[in-house]
Design an enzyme around this catalytic site. Sequence first.
Site, mmCIF file in Angstrom:
data_model
loop_
_atom_site.group_PDB
_atom_site.id
_atom_site.type_symbol
_atom_site.label_atom_id
_atom_site.label_comp_id
_atom_site.label_asym_id
_atom_site.label_seq_id
_atom_site.Cartn_x
_atom_site.Cartn_y
_atom_site.Cartn_z
ATOM 1 N N ASP A 30 0.846 -1.195 0.000
ATOM 2 C CA ASP A 30 0.000 0.000 0.000
ATOM 3 C C ASP A 30 0.882 1.246 0.000
ATOM 4 O O ASP A 30 1.892 1.311 0.700
ATOM 5 C CB ASP A 30 -0.909 -0.001 1.232
ATOM 6 C CG ASP A 30 -2.050 0.988 1.110
ATOM 7 O OD1 ASP A 30 -3.213 0.559 1.012
ATOM 8 O OD2 ASP A 30 -1.769 2.219 1.120
ATOM 9 N N ASN A 87 -12.938 -3.274 2.773
ATOM 10 C CA ASN A 87 -13.878 -2.169 2.871
ATOM 11 C C ASN A 87 -14.874 -2.245 1.714
ATOM 12 O O ASN A 87 -14.494 -2.579 0.590
ATOM 13 C CB ASN A 87 -13.132 -0.829 2.829
ATOM 14 C CG ASN A 87 -12.267 -0.611 4.055
ATOM 15 O OD1 ASN A 87 -12.665 -0.963 5.164
ATOM 16 N ND2 ASN A 87 -11.083 -0.055 3.869
ATOM 17 N N HIS A 100 -10.370 -5.375 -2.975
ATOM 18 C CA HIS A 100 -9.023 -5.575 -2.437
ATOM 19 C C HIS A 100 -9.088 -5.956 -0.972
ATOM 20 O O HIS A 100 -9.953 -5.509 -0.230
ATOM 21 C CB HIS A 100 -8.148 -4.325 -2.629
ATOM 22 C CG HIS A 100 -8.769 -3.058 -2.161
ATOM 23 N ND1 HIS A 100 -9.726 -2.371 -2.887
ATOM 24 C CD2 HIS A 100 -8.591 -2.337 -1.028
ATOM 25 C CE1 HIS A 100 -10.087 -1.289 -2.238
ATOM 26 N NE2 HIS A 100 -9.424 -1.247 -1.091
HETATM 27 P P1 AMP Z 1 -9.768 1.438 0.419
HETATM 28 O O1 AMP Z 1 -9.884 2.708 1.218
HETATM 29 O O2 AMP Z 1 -10.198 0.223 1.191
HETATM 30 O O3 AMP Z 1 -10.453 1.552 -0.915
HETATM 31 O O4 AMP Z 1 -8.216 1.220 0.176
HETATM 32 C C1 AMP Z 1 -7.554 1.705 -0.932
HETATM 33 C C2 AMP Z 1 -6.091 1.667 -0.598
HETATM 34 O O5 AMP Z 1 -5.364 1.844 -1.798
HETATM 35 C C3 AMP Z 1 -5.623 2.753 0.373
HETATM 36 O O6 AMP Z 1 -5.063 2.139 1.527
HETATM 37 C C4 AMP Z 1 -4.582 3.529 -0.436
HETATM 38 O O7 AMP Z 1 -3.495 3.966 0.351
HETATM 39 C C5 AMP Z 1 -4.170 2.520 -1.478
HETATM 40 N N1 AMP Z 1 -3.640 3.052 -2.714
HETATM 41 C C6 AMP Z 1 -4.152 4.045 -3.474
HETATM 42 N N2 AMP Z 1 -3.405 4.235 -4.575
HETATM 43 C C7 AMP Z 1 -2.398 3.325 -4.508
HETATM 44 C C8 AMP Z 1 -1.274 3.023 -5.347
HETATM 45 N N3 AMP Z 1 -1.049 3.680 -6.494
HETATM 46 N N4 AMP Z 1 -0.425 2.039 -4.979
HETATM 47 C C9 AMP Z 1 -0.636 1.363 -3.822
HETATM 48 N N5 AMP Z 1 -1.681 1.603 -2.984
HETATM 49 C C10 AMP Z 1 -2.540 2.571 -3.321
#
Ligand code: AMP
Length: 114
Positions: A30, A87, A100
């Site tokens: 992440d 989530n 995810h």
């Molecule tokens: P959610 O809030 O459950 O949708 O989680 C989405 C996650 O994706 C968050 O923890 C972000 O920090 C992560 N995220 C967003 N963009 C990227 C990226 N380019 N590479 C890795 N993680 C990401």
Amino acid sequence: MSDCLFCKIVAGEIPSKSVAQSDTAYAFYDVAPQAPVHVLVVPKVHITSADEVASSHGGIIDDLVLLAQRVVEIEGVRESGYRLVINVGADAQMSVPHLHLHVLGGRRMEWPPG
Ligand code: AMP
């Protein structure tokens, strides 16, 4: 899906730091870690959220958990424990509409979550 962030990561069009992968799932760090270990495990095909998972997806949740088991082994937190989080939707603050699994570990976590 052409405009999906995680589809682009799976396709290698947006860079990510790989941890592991299987035929059906990809695990990467992440970008904004919430714990010493914070890895995302995503299906390689686009599924918008856990709410969209169907039997036609062929046990994709099993596949995500099986890859998460490899991730926690690699990251060294299998013994100490870890949290798996999915989530779904606005109240859960889902921000990327591609299914995810968050794999969180390496510190003591609060329960119940905030
Ligand atoms: P959610 O809030 O459950 O949708 O989680 C989405 C996650 O994706 C968050 O923890 C972000 O920090 C992560 N995220 C967003 N963009 C990227 C990226 N380019 N590479 C890795 N993680 C990401």
